[in-house]
Motif scaffolding. Sequence first.
Motif, PDB file in Angstrom:
ATOM      1  N   MET A 392       0.835  -1.202   0.000  1.00  0.00           N
ATOM      2  CA  MET A 392       0.000   0.000   0.000  1.00  0.00           C
ATOM      3  C   MET A 392       0.877   1.263   0.000  1.00  0.00           C
ATOM      4  O   MET A 392       0.557   2.259  -0.677  1.00  0.00           O
ATOM      5  N   VAL A 393       1.981   1.220   0.734  1.00  0.00           N
ATOM      6  CA  VAL A 393       2.904   2.359   0.727  1.00  0.00           C
ATOM      7  C   VAL A 393       3.504   2.551  -0.665  1.00  0.00           C
ATOM      8  O   VAL A 393       3.632   3.683  -1.162  1.00  0.00           O
ATOM      9  N   MET A 438      -1.863  13.615   1.399  1.00  0.00           N
ATOM     10  CA  MET A 438      -0.881  12.593   1.736  1.00  0.00           C
ATOM     11  C   MET A 438      -0.386  12.750   3.165  1.00  0.00           C
ATOM     12  O   MET A 438      -0.139  11.760   3.869  1.00  0.00           O
ATOM     13  N   GLY A 439      -0.248  14.001   3.614  1.00  0.00           N
ATOM     14  CA  GLY A 439       0.170  14.224   4.996  1.00  0.00           C
ATOM     15  C   GLY A 439      -0.862  13.727   5.992  1.00  0.00           C
ATOM     16  O   GLY A 439      -0.522  13.132   7.024  1.00  0.00           O
ATOM     17  N   SER A 444      -2.538   9.814   9.984  1.00  0.00           N
ATOM     18  CA  SER A 444      -3.578   8.904  10.485  1.00  0.00           C
ATOM     19  C   SER A 444      -3.023   7.506  10.705  1.00  0.00           C
ATOM     20  O   SER A 444      -3.259   6.876  11.750  1.00  0.00           O
ATOM     21  N   HIS A 445      -2.285   7.005   9.731  1.00  0.00           N
ATOM     22  CA  HIS A 445      -1.734   5.660   9.882  1.00  0.00           C
ATOM     23  C   HIS A 445      -0.636   5.613  10.936  1.00  0.00           C
ATOM     24  O   HIS A 445      -0.466   4.577  11.601  1.00  0.00           O
ATOM     25  N   ARG A 448      -2.501   5.378  14.153  1.00  0.00           N
ATOM     26  CA  ARG A 448      -3.067   4.033  14.272  1.00  0.00           C
ATOM     27  C   ARG A 448      -2.008   3.020  14.672  1.00  0.00           C
ATOM     28  O   ARG A 448      -2.262   2.140  15.512  1.00  0.00           O
ATOM     29  N   LEU A 449      -0.814   3.145  14.088  1.00  0.00           N
ATOM     30  CA  LEU A 449       0.273   2.233  14.431  1.00  0.00           C
ATOM     31  C   LEU A 449       0.701   2.402  15.880  1.00  0.00           C
ATOM     32  O   LEU A 449       0.909   1.421  16.601  1.00  0.00           O
ATOM     33  N   VAL A 450       0.835   3.648  16.315  1.00  0.00           N
ATOM     34  CA  VAL A 450       1.222   3.909  17.711  1.00  0.00           C
ATOM     35  C   VAL A 450       0.174   3.363  18.672  1.00  0.00           C
ATOM     36  O   VAL A 450       0.497   2.763  19.711  1.00  0.00           O
ATOM     37  N   LYS A 451      -1.109   3.522  18.316  1.00  0.00           N
ATOM     38  CA  LYS A 451      -2.183   3.014  19.168  1.00  0.00           C
ATOM     39  C   LYS A 451      -2.119   1.505  19.288  1.00  0.00           C
ATOM     40  O   LYS A 451      -2.293   0.938  20.382  1.00  0.00           O
ATOM     41  N   LYS A 452      -1.876   0.809  18.167  1.00  0.00           N
ATOM     42  CA  LYS A 452      -1.782  -0.647  18.211  1.00  0.00           C
ATOM     43  C   LYS A 452      -0.609  -1.095  19.071  1.00  0.00           C
ATOM     44  O   LYS A 452      -0.712  -2.078  19.818  1.00  0.00           O
ATOM     45  N   ILE A 453       0.500  -0.379  18.971  1.00  0.00           N
ATOM     46  CA  ILE A 453       1.666  -0.743  19.776  1.00  0.00           C
ATOM     47  C   ILE A 453       1.361  -0.573  21.262  1.00  0.00           C
ATOM     48  O   ILE A 453       1.700  -1.431  22.093  1.00  0.00           O
TER      49      ILE A 453
END
Length: 479
Positions: A392-393, A438-439, A444-445, A448-453
């Motif tokens: 996706m990136v 894009m920013g 947002s992602h 989301r990644l920090v929240k999952k961690i």
Amino acid sequence: MERRIYEAAVEGNIISLLNLLQEDALILDRITVSCYGETPLHIACMLGHAEFVQEILGRKPELAGKLDSRKSSPLHLAASKGYLDIVKKLVSVNPEMCLACDRDGKNPVHIAVIKGHVSVLKELVKLRPDAARTSMERGETTLHACVRFDQLEAMKFLMEQMSDHEFVNSKDDDGNTILHLAVADKQVEVIQFLTTNNAIEVNALNKGGFTALDILKQSRRDLKDYEIVELLRRDGAISVEDIVVSTHELGSKQTRTLTSHGKNQINMLRPQGNRTEKSVEKKDDWLKEMNNALMVVASLIATVTFQAGLNPPGGVWQDSKRVQDGGAPTSGPYHEAGESIMADTSLLYYSNLFNLFFTSNTIGFVASLCIILLLVSGLPFCKRKLFTWILMVILWVAISALTLAYLFSLIFITGQNEPVIGDVSAIVVVLFGWMGVMGILLLSHTIRLVKKIIVYFIKLTKARRDTNGSNADEQCHSV
């Protein structure tokens, strides 16, 4: 003679029966050994001729055990019609017929329950209670039949007579209890009765891994749902998502009783196998959908960038201008037929734009081809969620490169007369707008990644704490 005795049975004419017996005393014996499936006793029981039934049973009681073509006994027919007097006469002669099953696997007790003849049901259960415990097809009990055919009074009688835990909470072949069926059919009165019975397990799981409350959530919504939820919650019903079992408990025991402040608390097991399979299926479906979407978008970008590379903005020169023999150049800039007009080195401004356009277009083209190649490679890591995020990136890079190629093409086509919005160039507005989008996506992602961690570390810490607590409780219990 046989035709006449069947006619007498239809009419319930005892005088005709007696006259036939005077003419031929063995007529009932002949019917017993004949190939006719249906006897005069079957007909009399079906039509409710109690005196005729009494007369036949007095002379030939073994007819009470004869079965017709559907393997139905006279008791089946009498119970189906609700003729209590005839039922009493039949069971007094042959009480074992309470246990006889017809071709559909139903005994007279099952028939009485389905038809709702409670008086007949009481008589049969009083004589042979085991007949009420016999299962029908698909493992359904008489209580399941009460729910399926909406026979609440019959259910109340059966649960009053046989209120043992095993019978009340028995399951069919699909693992459904009577509470599962009542909730699925939204029988409010039945649910209200069952939830007031202490023997009912309101959180029993069927083979699908669902409680009665889960069954309600999956059904179509209507006005009864609120009342049913209130009844179930009042009795302590919960859904599968609310049932929490630690990994240590799953590995050691299926059910464990913990003593705390003098009260026993029982941890209920959730169907880990079914839940795990469903989560894996859900993950596979997500990966499949995302990979399909990535393939479609990447193919589209590859097509667009390929066409733009072969046919750049402004087109190509249609003729060639070379130096003349002897070295004297022709008038006008030197070029070859088929070369890009935008890449003409005599125009430095446009030549630089062409380099930027060509670089952006090539990046988009190569990035999209990489996505397509990796998706069709069939490598094992392609089925992982992390790999999908990486693709996706790469797709973001390809889309951004395609956007830049479009902007450089727009600058070349418009020349010095660029479209403006107010006093600001439209190209600058589009560029900064795209960078803003894009920013936002990147931010947002990242969040989301920090929240999952953070959630992962919280769960890890909690699991360690629960494991330590469980070990301490077991040590105290062993002491």
